[in-house]
Write a protein that holds these residues in place. Sequence first.
Motif, short mmCIF file in Angstrom:
data_model
loop_
_atom_site.label_atom_id
_atom_site.label_comp_id
_atom_site.label_asym_id
_atom_site.label_seq_id
_atom_site.Cartn_x
_atom_site.Cartn_y
_atom_site.Cartn_z
N TYR A 2 0.82 -1.22 0.00
CA TYR A 2 0.00 0.00 0.00
C TYR A 2 0.86 1.27 0.00
O TYR A 2 0.35 2.36 -0.27
CB TYR A 2 -0.92 0.03 1.22
CG TYR A 2 -2.08 -0.95 1.16
CD1 TYR A 2 -2.64 -1.36 -0.05
CD2 TYR A 2 -2.63 -1.46 2.33
CE1 TYR A 2 -3.71 -2.24 -0.09
CE2 TYR A 2 -3.70 -2.34 2.31
CZ TYR A 2 -4.23 -2.73 1.09
OH TYR A 2 -5.29 -3.60 1.06
N SER A 3 2.15 1.12 0.33
CA SER A 3 3.05 2.28 0.38
C SER A 3 3.95 2.38 -0.84
O SER A 3 4.94 3.11 -0.84
CB SER A 3 3.90 2.23 1.66
OG SER A 3 3.08 2.43 2.79
N ASN A 4 3.60 1.65 -1.91
CA ASN A 4 4.31 1.80 -3.18
C ASN A 4 3.95 3.17 -3.77
O ASN A 4 2.77 3.47 -3.97
CB ASN A 4 3.89 0.69 -4.13
CG ASN A 4 4.71 0.67 -5.41
OD1 ASN A 4 5.14 1.71 -5.90
ND2 ASN A 4 4.92 -0.51 -5.96
N PRO A 5 4.94 4.02 -4.04
CA PRO A 5 4.62 5.36 -4.56
C PRO A 5 3.86 5.35 -5.88
O PRO A 5 3.16 6.32 -6.19
CB PRO A 5 5.99 6.04 -4.70
CG PRO A 5 6.96 4.91 -4.76
CD PRO A 5 6.39 3.83 -3.90
N SER A 53 11.74 6.28 -0.87
CA SER A 53 10.70 5.26 -1.10
C SER A 53 11.26 3.87 -1.35
O SER A 53 10.74 3.11 -2.18
CB SER A 53 9.82 5.68 -2.29
OG SER A 53 9.17 6.90 -2.03
N VAL A 54 12.32 3.53 -0.67
CA VAL A 54 12.94 2.21 -0.80
C VAL A 54 11.89 1.14 -0.51
O VAL A 54 11.16 1.25 0.48
CB VAL A 54 14.12 2.09 0.19
CG1 VAL A 54 14.71 0.69 0.16
CG2 VAL A 54 15.18 3.15 -0.11
N PRO A 55 11.73 0.12 -1.36
CA PRO A 55 12.57 -0.27 -2.50
C PRO A 55 12.11 0.27 -3.85
O PRO A 55 12.44 -0.31 -4.89
CB PRO A 55 12.46 -1.80 -2.46
CG PRO A 55 11.03 -2.03 -2.04
CD PRO A 55 10.73 -0.93 -1.06
N TRP A 56 11.34 1.37 -3.84
CA TRP A 56 10.76 1.90 -5.07
C TRP A 56 11.25 3.33 -5.35
O TRP A 56 10.48 4.17 -5.80
CB TRP A 56 9.24 1.89 -4.97
CG TRP A 56 8.63 0.56 -4.68
CD1 TRP A 56 8.58 -0.52 -5.51
CD2 TRP A 56 7.95 0.17 -3.48
NE1 TRP A 56 7.91 -1.56 -4.91
CE2 TRP A 56 7.52 -1.17 -3.65
CE3 TRP A 56 7.64 0.81 -2.27
CZ2 TRP A 56 6.81 -1.87 -2.68
CZ3 TRP A 56 6.96 0.12 -1.29
CH2 TRP A 56 6.54 -1.21 -1.49
N GLN A 57 12.54 3.60 -5.10
CA GLN A 57 13.01 4.98 -5.23
C GLN A 57 12.95 5.49 -6.67
O GLN A 57 12.61 6.65 -6.91
CB GLN A 57 14.43 5.11 -4.70
CG GLN A 57 14.88 6.56 -4.57
CD GLN A 57 13.98 7.36 -3.65
OE1 GLN A 57 13.80 6.98 -2.50
NE2 GLN A 57 13.39 8.44 -4.13
N ASP A 58 13.29 4.66 -7.63
CA ASP A 58 13.24 5.12 -9.02
C ASP A 58 11.82 5.49 -9.43
O ASP A 58 11.61 6.46 -10.17
CB ASP A 58 13.79 4.05 -9.96
CG ASP A 58 15.30 3.90 -9.86
OD1 ASP A 58 15.95 4.81 -9.31
OD2 ASP A 58 15.82 2.87 -10.32
N GLU A 59 10.85 4.74 -8.94
CA GLU A 59 9.45 5.07 -9.23
C GLU A 59 9.08 6.43 -8.65
O GLU A 59 8.45 7.26 -9.30
CB GLU A 59 8.53 3.98 -8.67
CG GLU A 59 8.57 2.67 -9.41
CD GLU A 59 9.63 1.72 -8.89
OE1 GLU A 59 10.64 2.19 -8.31
OE2 GLU A 59 9.46 0.50 -9.09
N ALA A 60 9.51 6.68 -7.40
CA ALA A 60 9.21 7.97 -6.76
C ALA A 60 9.87 9.12 -7.51
O ALA A 60 9.25 10.17 -7.75
CB ALA A 60 9.68 7.95 -5.30
N ASN A 61 11.14 8.93 -7.90
CA ASN A 61 11.83 9.97 -8.66
C ASN A 61 11.09 10.27 -9.96
O ASN A 61 10.94 11.44 -10.37
CB ASN A 61 13.25 9.53 -9.00
CG ASN A 61 14.14 9.39 -7.78
OD1 ASN A 61 13.80 9.85 -6.70
ND2 ASN A 61 15.28 8.75 -7.95
N SER A 62 10.63 9.22 -10.63
CA SER A 62 9.93 9.38 -11.90
C SER A 62 8.63 10.16 -11.73
O SER A 62 8.34 11.09 -12.50
CB SER A 62 9.65 8.01 -12.50
OG SER A 62 8.91 8.13 -13.71
#
Length: 309
Positions: A181-184, A205-214
């Motif tokens: 639920y905390s996936n950006p 937003s580890v493990p989704w940092q690239d998604e957050a940056n995007s």
Amino acid sequence: MRYEYGLDLASLDAIDMHVHIECSDHGHASLPAALTEASAKYFKSEDRSPSLDTIAERYREWRMAAVVFTVDATTALGHEPNSIEEIAEGAARNNDVLIPFGSVDPLQGSRAVDRARMLVEDYGVKGFKFHPSLQGFDPSDQQFYPIYEAISALGVPALFHTGQNGMGAGLPGGYGIKLAYSNPMLLDAVAADFPELQVIMAHPSVPWQDEANSIATHKSNVWIDLSGWSPKYFPESLVRASNTMLADKVLFGTDYPLISPQKWLGAFEQQSFKDEVRPKILKDNAVRLLGLDTAAGAAAGAARAGESA
């Protein structure tokens, strides 16, 4: 007592966008004991639950302002939060250093919408905190859109926990808390469908940092706060983006009392952030996001007028 800004921006070195009020003035804890104990162990925090007035005193001494809040996860946790009204009133009596955000339980439907309006109109809260994993909801689900519509119309931002969770860490089943639920990426639809709503993605937003940056690069109404992690552990992609395309959209935050400003800033000084970017992160970006340049200027003018009357 309705909150109004009383900040003197010139006297502040930083604005901490992420500070938790863990305990009410009457001793009611914001979370069940098991979660409080587990998160204290996870973060290795010592002074776990300072009072709101103690936090104000400390931030005043540190020449910082702080956005303060709790999380209303009543339905998911079966535990009442500490009083959001009390937090707003406490911020009002410390309005030189504190900025209150509200919280509503998304699983309460229309009551959450009505409560959001009340907290802004009657108590003057300046934003809302959501923790999708803790509150047990998918923020992209359109059943929650009436809440975002109301918050957008009220003209205040929404701050969402993203990434790894200290809440429930190390407990069997993580206390039932679901990280997905905390996936950006779940906030991308929210930001797209509510372009006037300022969305803050809390934490690296580890493990989704690239998604957050995007997402933050793609959508002008999306920001990132840097709370919850020591800067020495920041993903390299986050530091690189903060120095370039996200220099005007990244915000200082600690997660205090879990992480102290001194510990955070000490590590921040050692990282490769550009000199021209550091003041933006620490203060200037938050000033723009919250409209503090206009609000604080108006407040200061009113105060001067009162003194000369």
